[in-house]
Enzyme design. Structure first.
Site, PDB file in Angstrom:
ATOM      1  N   LYS A 389      -8.205  12.607   8.645  1.00 47.56           N
ATOM      2  CA  LYS A 389      -7.074  10.681   8.160  1.00 47.56           C
ATOM      3  C   LYS A 389      -5.494  11.276   8.926  1.00 47.56           C
ATOM      4  O   LYS A 389      -5.094  12.505   8.839  1.00 47.56           O
ATOM      5  CB  LYS A 389      -7.118  10.889   6.652  1.00 47.56           C
ATOM      6  CG  LYS A 389      -8.250  10.629   6.050  1.00 47.56           C
ATOM      7  CD  LYS A 389      -8.123  10.680   4.658  1.00 47.56           C
ATOM      8  CE  LYS A 389      -8.065  11.456   3.692  1.00 47.56           C
ATOM      9  NZ  LYS A 389      -7.795  11.266   2.739  1.00 47.56           N
ATOM     10  N   THR A 420       1.645   3.722   0.019  1.00 51.15           N
ATOM     11  CA  THR A 420       0.907   3.872   0.200  1.00 51.15           C
ATOM     12  C   THR A 420       0.313   4.987  -0.844  1.00 51.15           C
ATOM     13  O   THR A 420      -0.629   5.990  -0.287  1.00 51.15           O
ATOM     14  CB  THR A 420       0.645   4.976   1.869  1.00 51.15           C
ATOM     15  OG1 THR A 420       2.363   6.407   1.303  1.00 51.15           O
ATOM     16  CG2 THR A 420       1.480   3.953   2.748  1.00 51.15           C
ATOM     17  N   GLY A 422      -1.691   6.410  -2.786  1.00 51.93           N
ATOM     18  CA  GLY A 422      -3.697   5.852  -3.292  1.00 51.93           C
ATOM     19  C   GLY A 422      -4.418   5.363  -2.560  1.00 51.93           C
ATOM     20  O   GLY A 422      -5.701   5.298  -2.219  1.00 51.93           O
ATOM     21  N   THR A 423      -3.732   5.926  -0.754  1.00 50.49           N
ATOM     22  CA  THR A 423      -4.381   5.168   0.389  1.00 50.49           C
ATOM     23  C   THR A 423      -5.941   6.254   0.573  1.00 50.49           C
ATOM     24  O   THR A 423      -6.998   5.792   0.766  1.00 50.49           O
ATOM     25  CB  THR A 423      -3.795   5.282   1.753  1.00 50.49           C
ATOM     26  OG1 THR A 423      -3.160   6.478   1.487  1.00 50.49           O
ATOM     27  CG2 THR A 423      -2.818   4.150   1.913  1.00 50.49           C
ATOM     28  N   GLY A 424      -5.354   7.868  -0.090  1.00 52.72           N
ATOM     29  CA  GLY A 424      -7.044   8.734   0.360  1.00 52.72           C
ATOM     30  C   GLY A 424      -7.902   8.324  -1.046  1.00 52.72           C
ATOM     31  O   GLY A 424      -9.786   8.702  -0.068  1.00 52.72           O
ATOM     32  N   CYS A 425      -7.901   8.302  -2.007  1.00 52.99           N
ATOM     33  CA  CYS A 425      -8.424   7.668  -2.822  1.00 52.99           C
ATOM     34  C   CYS A 425      -9.107   6.273  -2.337  1.00 52.99           C
ATOM     35  O   CYS A 425     -10.980   6.796  -3.218  1.00 52.99           O
ATOM     36  CB  CYS A 425      -7.642   7.611  -4.097  1.00 52.99           C
ATOM     37  SG  CYS A 425      -6.978   9.289  -4.845  1.00 52.99           S
TER      38      CYS A 425
HETATM   39  N1  LIG Z   1       0.919   3.525   6.934  1.00 42.33           N
HETATM   40  C1  LIG Z   1      -0.617   2.534   6.929  1.00 42.33           C
HETATM   41  N2  LIG Z   1      -0.701   1.954   7.524  1.00 42.33           N
HETATM   42  C2  LIG Z   1      -2.126   1.457   8.000  1.00 42.33           C
HETATM   43  N3  LIG Z   1      -3.038   2.391   7.255  1.00 42.33           N
HETATM   44  C3  LIG Z   1      -2.806   3.488   6.913  1.00 42.33           C
HETATM   45  C4  LIG Z   1      -1.222   4.024   7.021  1.00 42.33           C
HETATM   46  N4  LIG Z   1      -1.144   5.005   5.911  1.00 42.33           N
HETATM   47  C5  LIG Z   1      -2.233   5.251   5.878  1.00 42.33           C
HETATM   48  N5  LIG Z   1      -3.197   4.637   6.673  1.00 42.33           N
HETATM   49  C6  LIG Z   1      -4.994   5.494   6.304  1.00 42.33           C
HETATM   50  O1  LIG Z   1      -4.985   5.309   5.082  1.00 42.33           O
HETATM   51  C7  LIG Z   1      -5.971   6.566   5.190  1.00 42.33           C
HETATM   52  C8  LIG Z   1      -5.432   7.606   4.009  1.00 42.33           C
HETATM   53  O2  LIG Z   1      -4.767   8.249   5.259  1.00 42.33           O
HETATM   54  P1  LIG Z   1      -3.584   9.121   4.706  1.00 42.33           P
HETATM   55  O3  LIG Z   1      -2.180   8.375   3.419  1.00 42.33           O
HETATM   56  O4  LIG Z   1      -3.640  10.321   5.928  1.00 42.33           O
HETATM   57  O5  LIG Z   1      -4.752  10.122   3.286  1.00 42.33           O
HETATM   58  P2  LIG Z   1      -4.240  10.672   1.878  1.00 42.33           P
HETATM   59  O6  LIG Z   1      -3.377   8.678   1.344  1.00 42.33           O
HETATM   60  O7  LIG Z   1      -4.715  10.769   1.609  1.00 42.33           O
HETATM   61  O8  LIG Z   1      -2.765  11.325   2.135  1.00 42.33           O
HETATM   62  C9  LIG Z   1      -6.455   6.908   6.171  1.00 42.33           C
HETATM   63  O9  LIG Z   1      -7.631   5.338   6.937  1.00 42.33           O
HETATM   64  C10 LIG Z   1      -5.072   6.581   6.627  1.00 42.33           C
HETATM   65  O10 LIG Z   1      -5.372   6.111   8.525  1.00 42.33           O
HETATM   66  C1  LIG Z   2      -5.149  11.596 -10.256  1.00 46.09           C
HETATM   67  C2  LIG Z   2      -5.056  11.542  -8.942  1.00 46.09           C
HETATM   68  N1  LIG Z   2      -5.868  11.785  -7.906  1.00 46.09           N
HETATM   69  C3  LIG Z   2      -5.731  11.330  -6.332  1.00 46.09           C
HETATM   70  C4  LIG Z   2      -4.743  11.968  -6.371  1.00 46.09           C
HETATM   71  C5  LIG Z   2      -4.490  11.576  -5.120  1.00 46.09           C
HETATM   72  O1  LIG Z   2      -4.165  10.419  -4.041  1.00 46.09           O
HETATM   73  P1  LIG Z   2      -3.636   9.419  -2.546  1.00 46.09           P
HETATM   74  O2  LIG Z   2      -4.540   8.911  -2.790  1.00 46.09           O
HETATM   75  O3  LIG Z   2      -2.166   9.461  -2.053  1.00 46.09           O
HETATM   76  O4  LIG Z   2      -3.788  10.768  -1.060  1.00 46.09           O
HETATM   77  C6  LIG Z   2      -3.524  11.390  -6.834  1.00 46.09           C
HETATM   78  N2  LIG Z   2      -2.219  10.761  -6.623  1.00 46.09           N
HETATM   79  N3  LIG Z   2      -3.903  11.395  -8.280  1.00 46.09           N
HETATM   80 MG   LIG Z   3      -5.650  12.161  -0.377  1.00 44.52          MG
END
Ligand SMILES: Nc1ncnc2c1ncn2[C@@H]1O[C@H](COP(=O)(O)OP(=O)(O)O)[C@@H](O)[C@H]1O
Ligand SMILES: Cc1ncc(COP(=O)(O)O)c(N)n1
Ligand SMILES: [Mg+2]
Length: 476
Positions: A389, A420, A422-425
């Site tokens: 990602k 942002t 929780g975007t990954g979850c």
């Molecule tokens: N500002 C944003 N606008 C659109 N998509 C986003 C943005 N930030 C993250 N994403 C998308 O959200 C998803 C989670 O990515 P990321 O934030 O890198 O992961 P995590 O939450 O695990 O750290 C990916 O599909 C990424 O492309």
């Molecule tokens: C319980 C729990 N699980 C996962 C995440 C990661 O969050 P993110 O989706 O931003 O990577 C978090 N902050 N808390």
């Molecule tokens: Mg994540």
């Protein structure tokens, strides 16, 4: 039966009146891209040579999407164009006559308004029924309405698929819930819309939600940590699953005391209790997909790997959560090793962000080329597909999917939103939901990104740190 109930879900009927300078082929292609499951070519006054040409063109197009294609009324054109069948009205050709001319392998659909007509059509060899008009419609001025009760009675009376037709729009599908109808047939609700593809997609999502006699709602289990602030972890997963049309279940690995500014405590469950939760779920409601999120220790990871391989769990999405968006470390060193050795090899896809991909691959990521290299290393080493990602550092929203030695980019639109959490979850749960529903990995990723973008674009603004997204943005 030459067609399946699921083919009826979103049945598109063409209409020259909506062409507005575009070709019919282009319009049908947009509808197919939006996910329509059946196409009927309806021509009332077209020159026969052009009709045949058009039919052959649309047939080829529908074939490339594996979608059945029938001709309204005209058996000759159906035979000459190689179409999959015909649709006939009560006043048009008799079903038996159509069957005699088309042969046993072609689809014959029949329009019906009453139980008697429905039974007669089924007995005569119809493959599906079109029942309506359910609502007032401009497409056919001479047609009377059918009540929801009659639709229900027809569905009970026959074994062949039933599609409801007449004045259907996305907001008129829910009232048909419980009737037994397998789908909806529409003209203007697709071809009369400014964005045909989006209109088709929305109809399909709504129809999937409410219709279908033969559909069991798909189920997804999340094995992850609880986030007391509700934006990430189990809470984000369940909200995402609800919004993505699946039934969500959970096995909690740890409680976190957490909000948008950070994690103040982690309280893991015991390995025994995690196993009990997984056993409770699998022994009763088998999940169609499993998403694994935060697991704070190697001991818990070993329990998960053992239980999931015991149950031969499918469609496992591993989000190798290591550090929260707010910067707190969520798993220990031993856990990283166990995650690599035990969970990644079971994954249909792993979804590391850039810092996580660095840890898993052992290389530093500064460019999109580095993302490809890291994903390749992880995929080769652990034998799983990898979605790396791009939300961090590279400052875009483009994610890279590496699988079976090849890769493709999913180009997202970067949304200017500091919230942002929780975007990954959310992304990994949406992918698991798509896989549970039978989408390919590529389609599931595409749809998941679309959902995530919508949730970010809703611009929810809660808490003083990086806040959560609006998981329910589609709910009024
Ligand atoms: N500002 C944003 N606008 C659109 N998509 C986003 C943005 N930030 C993250 N994403 C998308 O959200 C998803 C989670 O990515 P990321 O934030 O890198 O992961 P995590 O939450 O695990 O750290 C990916 O599909 C990424 O492309
Ligand atoms: C319980 C729990 N699980 C996962 C995440 C990661 O969050 P993110 O989706 O931003 O990577 C978090 N902050 N808390
Ligand atoms: Mg994540």
């Amino acid at each position: 039966m030459n067609c399946r109930p699921e083919d009826m879900l979103v049945y598109a009927v063409t209409d020259r009146a909506w062409l507005k300078g575009e070709s019919l082929k282009d319009q049908v292609e947009k509808a197919l891209k939006g996910g329509v499951t059946f196409v009927q070519l309806r021509e009332k006054n077209l020159d026969r040579r052009l009709f045949l040409e058009e039919a052959a063109t649309i047939k080829e197009l529908c074939d490339s999407f594996h979608v059945p294609f029938v001709i309204n009324d005209d058996v000759e054109i159906a035979l000459a164009s190689g179409a999959d069948g015909v649709h006939v009205g009560q006043k048009d050709m008799d079903v038996k006559e159509a069957r005699r001319r088309l042969g046993p392998g072609k689809i014959i659909g029949v329009s019906c308004k009453t139980v008697e007509q429905a039974k007669a059509a089924e007995a005569g060899g119809a493959d599906y029924l079109g029942v309506g008009a359910m609502y007032p419609t401009d497409t056919k001025s001479d047609t009377s309405q059918v009540t929801v009760e009659t639709l229900k009675a027809i569905c009970r009376a026959v074994d062949i698929p039933v599609v409801a037709i007449g004045g259907i729009r996305a907001d008129r599908i829910q009232p048909l819930k419980g009737t037994g109808a397998d789908g909806v047939a529409v003209v203007s609700a697709i071809f009369g819309q400014p964005d045909i593809e989006a209109a088709a997609r929305r109809l399909k999502e709504t129809a999937e939600m409410y219709l279908g006699r033969h559909r069991r709602r798909k189920t997804v289990l999340t094995i992850a940590g609880s986030d007391s602030s509700g934006g990430a972890g189990i809470q984000a997963d369940l909200k995402t699953m609800l919004a993505n049309g699946v039934y969500g279940m959970s096995a909690i690995t740890a409680l976190t005391a957490q909000n948008t500014t950070g994690v103040s405590g982690i309280f893991p469950v015991t390995p025994e209790f995690l196993a009990m939760q997984i056993d409770s779920v699998f022994s009763d409601i088998r999940p169609d997909a499993v998403k694994i999120g935060m697991v704070s220790s190697g001991e818990l990871i070993r329990v998960i790997a053992e239980r999931l391989s015991y149950y031969k769990a499918e469609n496992i999405v591993v989000d190798p959560v290591m550090i929260s968006t707010s910067g707190s470390r969520l798993l220990d060193e031993d856990a990283v090793g166990a995650l690599k050795e035990l969970l990644l090899p079971m994954a249909a896809v792993a979804t590391p962000n850039i810092p996580e991909a660095e840890v898993l691959s052992g290389i530093c990521i500064r460019s999109s080329e580095d993302m490809v290299r890291a994903a390749e290393i992880i995929s080769r080493e652990y034998g799983c597909a990898v979605l790396c990602k791009g939300g961090h550092r590279l400052n875009d929203a483009n994610d890279l999917l590496y699988r079976d030695g090849g890769f493709c980019w999913f180009m997202g639109r970067r949304i200017d939103n500091p919230n942002t959490h929780g975007t990954g979850c959310t992304l990994s749960s949406a992918i698991a939901s798509g896989l549970a529903r039978g989408y390919s990995l590529e389609q599931a990723v595409e749809r998941a990104k679309e959902y995530l973008s919508g949730a970010l674009e809703a611009m929810l603004d809660l808490g003083s740190g990086s806040g959560p997204m609006d998981h329910g943005f589609q709910i009024p």
